[in-house]
Write a protein that holds these residues in place. Structure first.
Motif, PDB file in Angstrom:
ATOM      1  N   SER A 145       0.819  -1.222   0.000  1.00 28.85           N
ATOM      2  CA  SER A 145       0.000   0.000   0.000  1.00 28.85           C
ATOM      3  C   SER A 145       0.848   1.264   0.000  1.00 28.85           C
ATOM      4  O   SER A 145       0.357   2.354  -0.316  1.00 28.85           O
ATOM      5  N   SER A 149       2.119   1.221  -4.239  1.00 25.53           N
ATOM      6  CA  SER A 149       1.271   2.319  -4.701  1.00 25.53           C
ATOM      7  C   SER A 149       2.101   3.468  -5.249  1.00 25.53           C
ATOM      8  O   SER A 149       1.769   4.066  -6.283  1.00 25.53           O
ATOM      9  N   HIS A 150       3.210   3.785  -4.576  1.00 28.26           N
ATOM     10  CA  HIS A 150       4.076   4.872  -5.040  1.00 28.26           C
ATOM     11  C   HIS A 150       4.605   4.577  -6.433  1.00 28.26           C
ATOM     12  O   HIS A 150       4.599   5.463  -7.313  1.00 28.26           O
ATOM     13  N   ASN A 153       1.974   4.709  -9.323  1.00 24.53           N
ATOM     14  CA  ASN A 153       1.584   6.069  -9.695  1.00 24.53           C
ATOM     15  C   ASN A 153       2.734   6.906 -10.251  1.00 24.53           C
ATOM     16  O   ASN A 153       2.504   8.021 -10.719  1.00 24.53           O
ATOM     17  N   ARG A 171      -7.599  -1.722  -8.345  1.00 23.18           N
ATOM     18  CA  ARG A 171      -7.084  -0.421  -7.919  1.00 23.18           C
ATOM     19  C   ARG A 171      -5.867  -0.020  -8.755  1.00 23.18           C
ATOM     20  O   ARG A 171      -5.735   1.135  -9.166  1.00 23.18           O
ATOM     21  N   ILE A 172      -4.976  -0.979  -9.026  1.00 22.13           N
ATOM     22  CA  ILE A 172      -3.813  -0.704  -9.873  1.00 22.13           C
ATOM     23  C   ILE A 172      -4.264  -0.282 -11.269  1.00 22.13           C
ATOM     24  O   ILE A 172      -3.743   0.683 -11.853  1.00 22.13           O
ATOM     25  N   ALA A 174      -7.006   1.136 -12.173  1.00 21.93           N
ATOM     26  CA  ALA A 174      -7.568   2.494 -12.136  1.00 21.93           C
ATOM     27  C   ALA A 174      -6.485   3.540 -11.947  1.00 21.93           C
ATOM     28  O   ALA A 174      -6.460   4.572 -12.640  1.00 21.93           O
ATOM     29  N   ASP A 175      -5.551   3.291 -11.028  1.00 16.55           N
ATOM     30  CA  ASP A 175      -4.490   4.268 -10.758  1.00 16.55           C
ATOM     31  C   ASP A 175      -3.583   4.452 -11.973  1.00 16.55           C
ATOM     32  O   ASP A 175      -3.153   5.566 -12.289  1.00 16.55           O
ATOM     33  N   LEU A 178      -4.506   7.006 -14.736  1.00 16.91           N
ATOM     34  CA  LEU A 178      -4.364   8.443 -14.501  1.00 16.91           C
ATOM     35  C   LEU A 178      -3.020   8.924 -15.023  1.00 16.91           C
ATOM     36  O   LEU A 178      -1.971   8.392 -14.665  1.00 16.91           O
ATOM     37  N   GLN A 180      -0.032  11.224 -14.929  1.00 15.56           N
ATOM     38  CA  GLN A 180       0.590  12.079 -13.926  1.00 15.56           C
ATOM     39  C   GLN A 180       1.312  13.249 -14.586  1.00 15.56           C
ATOM     40  O   GLN A 180       1.673  13.194 -15.769  1.00 15.56           O
TER      41      GLN A 180
END
Length: 433
Positions: A145, A149-150, A153, A171-172, A174-175, A178, A180
């Protein structure tokens, strides 16, 4: 490519030399019995050699020349690959995803599951010993987490290869979608996210074969394989006979510590998993009829093999992935209903059929919604190249591991067309005239 493939083959040789040590680490760290740990090391070796062969094939590209024009189709690496590997196949899956990323030319970060970091460290040792250059590969243990996660993203990551739970995989996905600040590419996600796998047993099945295969598929590695059987859909004419024999076969399993050679079913991975599985068992007792709950040692993270019968197709234990030694047996009136039940979940990973009826076999091949269908055999234990592995629906996204399309996901295809008709060549500046 030649150098990278040589490194993979060297890594495979080192794994063969260290096989018994690696088996012991898998047994110790994640509680897998030695025969299954040994098969996992074999799979890791197969991944190295198969992906080396595949990269050499892809490196040839495709050339199409016509009068006056050349056409070159070739591949280049994507960039930085992030590999997030699971604890249930801590050697094979981690190696497979990592060497796929490396052999295709991507710098690679390996973030293993928190419960299998020692095995991942051994993989790092082997890759370094095999000749992976400094700066190309990095072993990054840490809390998913936070660390995972870092990196997911981070704008410099180009590709994420993940195997694990549906919740984390979604979740991965979806992230990663995005964009950046400073990011100039769209991230590719390869995700394998589990299953709710069913075996259908029809009235023509060899019940001896079906019972043995279903027991092994359900309780091998304590039901903690993403390919494990968690539902058995049995046609009415053989339902009662199958249930009786399946229950007795389950009763005969030896449950205990994995360093005992007689053990067939070991512990689950940790206390959190043990508590979650026990909650599902209590839910099953409230919804269905308990057929058997095997005894298990009181010390350690043990859950005895548990079987429920007379389970409704929409019951919680028939729909949600439990990831433990829990099986739901569901009765079907006919083969149409059996297929409907088998397909009636969000997942599409593995499935099985025990039948001696050609029409049923043909229909299952066409209509059973799974990535890997096994007929008259166990539904776990896919072999690299022979049985490329992976599913669809909520079981994941991407091409099958150990198959001819897998490496393409780690590459960017490029094409160059050149008109060579009456062009001539300009002199090279500075060359002797």
């Amino acid at each position: 490519v030649r150098e990278r493939c040589g490194i993979l083959r060297k890594a495979a040789d080192i794994m063969e030399e260290r096989r018994h040590e690696l088996n012991a680490w898998i047994c110790l760290e994640v509680g897998k019995i030695i025969p299954q740990a040994d098969a996992e090391v074999s799979e890791a070796i197969d991944f190295c050699r198969y992906y080396a062969d595949e990269m050499e094939r892809l490196d040839q590209g495709v050339n199409l020349d016509i009068p006056g024009e050349t056409n070159r189709y070739f591949y280049q690496p994507r960039g930085i690959a992030l590999v997030i590997s699971p604890w249930n196949f801590p050697m094979a899956i981690a190696v497979g995803m990592t060497v796929a990323a490396l052999v295709t030319g991507n710098c690679t970060l390996l973030k293993p599951a928190e419960t299998s970091t020692v095995i991942a460290a051994k993989i790092a040792e082997i890759l370094i010993a095999a000749g992976v250059p400094p700066g190309v590969f990095q072993y990054v243990p840490g809390k998913g987490s936070v660390v995972g996660s870092h990196m997911v993203n981070h704008p410099d990551v180009h590709l994420i290869a993940f195997t694990g739970s549906r919740e984390v995989g979604c979740r991965i996905y979806a992230d990663a979608a995005l964009v950046q600040p400073g990011q100039r590419h769209l991230k590719r996600v390869i995700a394998e996210m589990g299953g709710k796998n069913a075996i259908i047993v029809d009235e023509s099945a060899d019940l001896d074969q079906a019972v043995a295969g279903a027991v092994y598929s359900a309780f091998g590695y304590t039901g903690q394989k993403c390919s494990a059987c968690s539902r058995v859909v049995v046609l009415s004419p053989v339902h009662d006979a199958f249930v009786e024999r399946f229950v007795e076969a389950t009763r005969s399993l030896n449950v205990g510590p994995t360093d005992d050679p007689s053990t067939q079913v070991g512990p689950v991975i940790d206390a959190k998993a043990q508590a979650r599985i026990q909650e599902y068992i209590e839910q099953g007792k409230a919804e269905c009829e308990l057929a058997i709950a095997c005894d298990a040692p009181s010390e350690g993270y043990f859950v005895g093999p548990t079987v429920f019968k007379n389970v409704e197709r929409h019951a919680t234990i028939a729909q949600e992935e439990i990831f433990g030694p829990v099986v739901a047996i569901i009765r079907a009136a006919n083969f149409d209903e059996a297929l409907e039940i088998a397909n009636g979940t969000d997942y599409a990973l593995t499935g099985g059929l025990y039948s001696r009826t050609p029409d049923h076999i043909n229909r299952a091949a066409a209509e059973f919604e799974v990535g890997n269908l096994y007929i008259n055999r166990t539904i776990t234990g896919a072999i690299v190249s022979r049985q490329p592995f992976g599913g669809f629906k909520m079981s994941g996204v991407g091409s099958k591991a150990g198959g001819p399309d897998y490496l393409l996901q780690f590459l960017e295809p490029r094409h160059v067309t050149e008109n060579i008709q009456r062009q001539g060549f300009a002199p090279i500046e500075g060359a002797d005239q």
